[in-house]
Enzyme design. Structure first.
Site, PDB file in Angstrom:
ATOM      1  N   PHE A 107       0.848  -1.202   0.000  1.00 54.82           N
ATOM      2  CA  PHE A 107       0.000   0.000   0.000  1.00 54.82           C
ATOM      3  C   PHE A 107       0.883   1.251   0.000  1.00 54.82           C
ATOM      4  O   PHE A 107       0.668   2.196   0.745  1.00 54.82           O
ATOM      5  CB  PHE A 107      -0.968  -0.036   1.197  1.00 54.82           C
ATOM      6  CG  PHE A 107      -2.294   0.635   0.909  1.00 54.82           C
ATOM      7  CD1 PHE A 107      -3.053   0.267  -0.201  1.00 54.82           C
ATOM      8  CD2 PHE A 107      -2.783   1.637   1.740  1.00 54.82           C
ATOM      9  CE1 PHE A 107      -4.270   0.884  -0.469  1.00 54.82           C
ATOM     10  CE2 PHE A 107      -3.998   2.261   1.484  1.00 54.82           C
ATOM     11  CZ  PHE A 107      -4.743   1.887   0.373  1.00 54.82           C
ATOM     12  N   ALA A 119       2.879   4.024  -2.913  1.00 49.61           N
ATOM     13  CA  ALA A 119       2.319   4.993  -3.871  1.00 49.61           C
ATOM     14  C   ALA A 119       1.400   4.299  -4.882  1.00 49.61           C
ATOM     15  O   ALA A 119       0.298   4.783  -5.164  1.00 49.61           O
ATOM     16  CB  ALA A 119       3.445   5.718  -4.593  1.00 49.61           C
ATOM     17  N   VAL A 170       5.954  -1.687 -17.328  1.00 47.85           N
ATOM     18  CA  VAL A 170       6.779  -1.021 -18.348  1.00 47.85           C
ATOM     19  C   VAL A 170       6.140   0.309 -18.714  1.00 47.85           C
ATOM     20  O   VAL A 170       5.022   0.356 -19.222  1.00 47.85           O
ATOM     21  CB  VAL A 170       6.908  -1.864 -19.635  1.00 47.85           C
ATOM     22  CG1 VAL A 170       7.820  -1.164 -20.645  1.00 47.85           C
ATOM     23  CG2 VAL A 170       7.439  -3.248 -19.319  1.00 47.85           C
ATOM     24  N   GLY A 178      12.988  15.339  -5.945  1.00 48.28           N
ATOM     25  CA  GLY A 178      12.274  14.080  -5.779  1.00 48.28           C
ATOM     26  C   GLY A 178      12.086  13.312  -7.081  1.00 48.28           C
ATOM     27  O   GLY A 178      11.375  12.309  -7.123  1.00 48.28           O
ATOM     28  N   GLU A 180      16.061   9.321  -7.126  1.00 48.49           N
ATOM     29  CA  GLU A 180      16.082   8.819  -5.755  1.00 48.49           C
ATOM     30  C   GLU A 180      17.409   9.131  -5.078  1.00 48.49           C
ATOM     31  O   GLU A 180      18.399   9.433  -5.739  1.00 48.49           O
ATOM     32  CB  GLU A 180      15.820   7.306  -5.770  1.00 48.49           C
ATOM     33  CG  GLU A 180      14.406   7.003  -6.250  1.00 48.49           C
ATOM     34  CD  GLU A 180      14.069   5.526  -6.210  1.00 48.49           C
ATOM     35  OE1 GLU A 180      14.437   4.856  -5.233  1.00 48.49           O
ATOM     36  OE2 GLU A 180      13.424   5.050  -7.161  1.00 48.49           O
ATOM     37  N   LYS A 240      12.861  -3.462 -18.010  1.00 53.42           N
ATOM     38  CA  LYS A 240      11.764  -3.258 -18.951  1.00 53.42           C
ATOM     39  C   LYS A 240      12.080  -3.871 -20.320  1.00 53.42           C
ATOM     40  O   LYS A 240      11.203  -4.417 -20.988  1.00 53.42           O
ATOM     41  CB  LYS A 240      11.452  -1.769 -19.055  1.00 53.42           C
ATOM     42  CG  LYS A 240      10.893  -1.238 -17.735  1.00 53.42           C
ATOM     43  CD  LYS A 240      10.979   0.262 -17.614  1.00 53.42           C
ATOM     44  CE  LYS A 240      10.439   0.734 -16.270  1.00 53.42           C
ATOM     45  NZ  LYS A 240      10.752   2.167 -16.025  1.00 53.42           N
TER      46      LYS A 240
END
Lengths: 337, 337
Positions: free
Chosen positions: A8, A10, A152, A207, A210, A225
């Site tokens: 739970f 983002a 992806v 932000g 990271e 990906k």
């Protein structure tokens, strides 16, 4: 359709928000009645077979930091595997944090749900990049669907696009800008003439990058990906260690300026073709569909009949990623109806 | 599936080429057995219920300039309407020349096929831009499908894309570069600093712009596509006269330079939204998905959950357009199976 949401953060909260917003519309438009019967985070779970209230879940998580504070139905100290046994659900939404060493614990969650004959929708790149064949085979053997559009390009619908919109064409190769953070850094370096270190630092403060940016800037995220695209669209059987990866940390302002003078930009490009499975900085022409800036993602399918067909979309964002998850849920519902 | 192809110009011949190339593959991949049972051009027809040989059709058309030279099955001086009566077919491929005054004779062909309970695939913008509602209603009432992916953006799969890949999202508006010729002219003006008149003349010499370029440069072609997108994707009931249209013939080199100095390009943009139904030159930001050059087409769907999602593809070309037609044929076959 009853959902069990593992994780739970983002994305998980995005799914709750999207379901809250769209529940009535999904009922009217598709006859699809969505219920969240279980949700977990690292501290516990909330389980209710009649359905949890998505707005209350979000409120409680915001206020108390844990879903187990959900009135009446909260449970402390219960593991995800126990929740999968206890909950009554049709479709697992696997959105726990991504691990690219062994894909765990997401891989175990997904395999458990599949073995229990549940459908699975996930945004989790780790298990797909490391164990694609194993998961796809298990889903097939158990007669359930495993969908992962959100893994992806976030809200860029590349997998559904490749599978559904060009039935007359063979896809011969795929090229893409598959990581938003690096595209943002390279775009700003090209526009502002600042160094990689400067822009990275500012991106971290904003932000966008990271604190530990390695997975993005060293190309690992894009490589995951590439693996998913190769297996899902091109029918290959590859995993993360098969990808040649070079990141952007050694790109100098000089290289960008030289390219710019000749009408080119430097982008971190993932390639899936018969010749290569790689992620590396490459020149793209200004005015080409790859010349997009910001955190956008792009993927071009090279086809035998329609030449190049390209899709562009937001590569990240909680609601955007959740929209891809909801599209997968709808798609599963439609094929089962 | 038996096809009756009305019109054997660039697109009709493209369809024959694509079927010749892909017939075995379509059989293996989808179980779809395609036969061309009738083909017409302005001088006559070839009709054979057992199926005509696409390669021989192309050879005869190339050599003799008319399909009615097809051995044994050629017929001189037969009208398209007579062919629709005489031929044994399941699906009409309407690819006669586009007329944007009254959409004829394509509109009559399409209505005749629909009334005879035949499926229809067309690339013909005229009848769709002028009589969309009438044709869509007739198809619905007769229980047949009318598909027209190739009519907007050639090989850019915008209609299937909008209908199939984002089921969780509402599409709130559409913006697009919908005409390749004008995009080519504007791109070269921006790159080379030449005048509109110079580049138009060169484009005509290269065969990119037509001798009478009015439909492209005055925005009419793009306006037809705006109408099709508005009706098909946004559920509106509009036609060509509802679109506000301004073309590119008054764009000066000064305007382009001014825009460029601020990081913008001038593009001919079609808009479908609740506020506007229009085609007009507009500023787009460099680095945005609209900043593509050459004859490419672009369309952006503004959605409620996934923000902007964009598709880019070749707007024209005989094989590319035929690939969209074949995709529509496959899609009809799949839903009927």
């Amino acid at each position: 359709m009853k959902l069990c949401i593992l994780g739970f953060g983002a994305v998980g909260r995005g799914v709750a928000k999207v379901i809250s917003k769209k529940r009535d519309e999904m009922k009217d438009k598709y006859g699809l009645d969505i219920k969240i019967t279980a949700v977990t985070d690292s501290l516990g779970a909330a389980i209710c077979n009649e359905g949890l209230d998505p707005e209350l879940l979000l409120e409680i998580k915001e206020k108390n930091g844990k879903v187990s504070s959900y009135p009446q139905y909260g449970i402390n100290n219960i593991s995800n595997m126990e929740v999968l046994d206890k909950a009554n659900y049709d479709c697992l939404i696997e959105v726990t944090p991504t691990d690219i060493e062994d894909g765990e614990p997401a891989k175990t969650h997904i395999l458990k749900a599949i073995t229990d004959k549940k459908e699975v929708v996930t945004s989790n790149k780790g298990p797909l990049a490391l164990s694609f064949k194993e998961l796809a085979t298990a889903a097939k053997e158990n007669g359930v669907q495993l969908k992962y559009e959100a893994s992806v390009g976030g809200a860029m619908p590349i997998l559904n696009f490749a599978h559904d919109t060009l039935p007359s064409c063979n896809i011969e190769s795929i090229f893409g800008i598959l990581n938003g953070t690096t595209n943002y850094i390279l775009s700003r370096m090209a526009k502002e003439g600042s160094t990689y270190e400067q822009i990275l630092k500012e991106s971290q403060e904003m932000g966008i990058a990271e604190t530990n940016p390695a997975q993005d800037v060293e190309g690992t995220d894009a490589a995951c990906k590439v693996v998913i695209l190769a297996n899902s669209i091109m029918g290959k059987d590859v995993n993360l260690k098969d990808v040649d990866v070079v990141g952007i940390s050694k790109i100098t302002q000089e290289a960008i300026s030289l390219a710019k003078n000749e009408g080119y930009l430097i982008k971190l490009i993932g390639e899936v073709s018969d010749d290569a499975l790689q992620v590396s900085p490459r020149l793209v022409r200004e005015g080409s569909p790859f010349a997009v800036d910001g955190t956008l993602n792009v993927a071009t399918l090279k086809t035998d009949l329609a030449e190049d067909v390209t899709v562009v979309g937001k590569g990240a964002g909680s609601i955007e990623t959740a929209s891809a998850i909801l599209s997968d849920i709808i798609s599963i519902y439609k094929t089962k109806k």
